[in-house]
Design an enzyme around this catalytic site. Sequence first.
Site, PDB file in Angstrom:
ATOM      1  N   LYS A  75      80.349 -44.714  64.422  1.00  0.00           N
ATOM      2  CA  LYS A  75      81.800 -44.865  64.268  1.00  0.00           C
ATOM      3  C   LYS A  75      82.386 -45.992  65.118  1.00  0.00           C
ATOM      4  CE  LYS A  75      83.165 -40.231  62.895  1.00  0.00           C
ATOM      5  NZ  LYS A  75      84.121 -39.152  63.152  1.00  0.00           N
ATOM      6  N   ASP A 112      90.444 -39.752  60.861  1.00  0.00           N
ATOM      7  CA  ASP A 112      90.240 -38.563  61.703  1.00  0.00           C
ATOM      8  C   ASP A 112      91.542 -38.100  62.366  1.00  0.00           C
ATOM      9  OD1 ASP A 112      87.522 -38.169  61.261  1.00  0.00           O
ATOM     10  OD2 ASP A 112      86.924 -39.508  62.889  1.00  0.00           O
TER      11      ASP A 112
END
Length: 292
Positions: A75, A112
């Site tokens: 990520k 997210d």
Amino acid sequence: MNPVKGIDGQTRLVGVLGWPVEHTFSPAMHNAAFAALGLDWIYLPLPVPPERLESALPGLAALGFRGANVTVPHKQAVSRYVDDLSEGALAIGAVNTIVVREDGRTVGYNTDWRGFLASLEETGFDSAGRRALVLGAGGAARAVVYGLARIGAQVVILNRTLARAKALLEHLAPAVPSSALAVRSLDASALAEEAARADLLVQTTPVGMWPHEGESLWPDSLPWPSHLVACDLVYRPRETELLRRARQAGAGVVDGLGMLVHQGGLALQLWTGQAAPLHVMRAACVQALEVG
Ligand code: ATR
């Protein structure tokens, strides 16, 4: 994928870049959503070791992929390899969703933080102006802290390694007012003190995750304050030891499945332009959890 027609030259491709990707629920969740929407799309696991990540990005565009999710351990690293970053991805320093544009350029997003906020909202918890305690200072914590600060919550970050929590603060400083954030070392007395005055506790570390279900950062000897809403990003098991303690004390609980589903829904919307069938995605995750 259209189950009648099957995969053919029209089928659009997306997937998840991770290493390993064997345990991800994302293919089940997204393929169920595509089927429910009648979209001729397919979502594939894409196992990419760290040393191949740089070449995987132009590879996505070259192979005609429309986009991808990005999971552990890529990520943060993937931010360097996309052509553009959204405001949230830039501020957080992590990308969980890539869109490959028509011209082949790749754009990194972070869904997210919005997914986390949506999962709180759906349980009726209003975080604005509240005091939140975040356990952990890794990648997941960054998205949570950014989201909470964006909606005006006061956030205290407790982490085992204080230097890492300070680094998180520094990273977010350009995007978040420093008066909104504080850091402390994670120990039993800091936890007790901060928990007594917080409205929400968010557990962002892997502690308590299968196959170590019995573990918890919440000490056995400390009663859970009944006013303190518990949110655990771990979704396997759905009820972690920490959530069990909170529930038994009569406190509100938010499990990690909501964030998983909402971040996925927001990614699907970025790729397809369509609203995500969240109930279908949630059911697919619950089923995947049951199968184990
Ligand atoms: P992610 O991207 O999933 O957030 P990460 O970046 O590796 O994962 O971060 C993991 C977080 O969990 C860190 O805050 C880590 O604490 P340290 O910074 O001290 O390493 C925390 N963590 C992991 N295992 C832990 C444990 N057993 N006790 C306390 N904190 C733990």
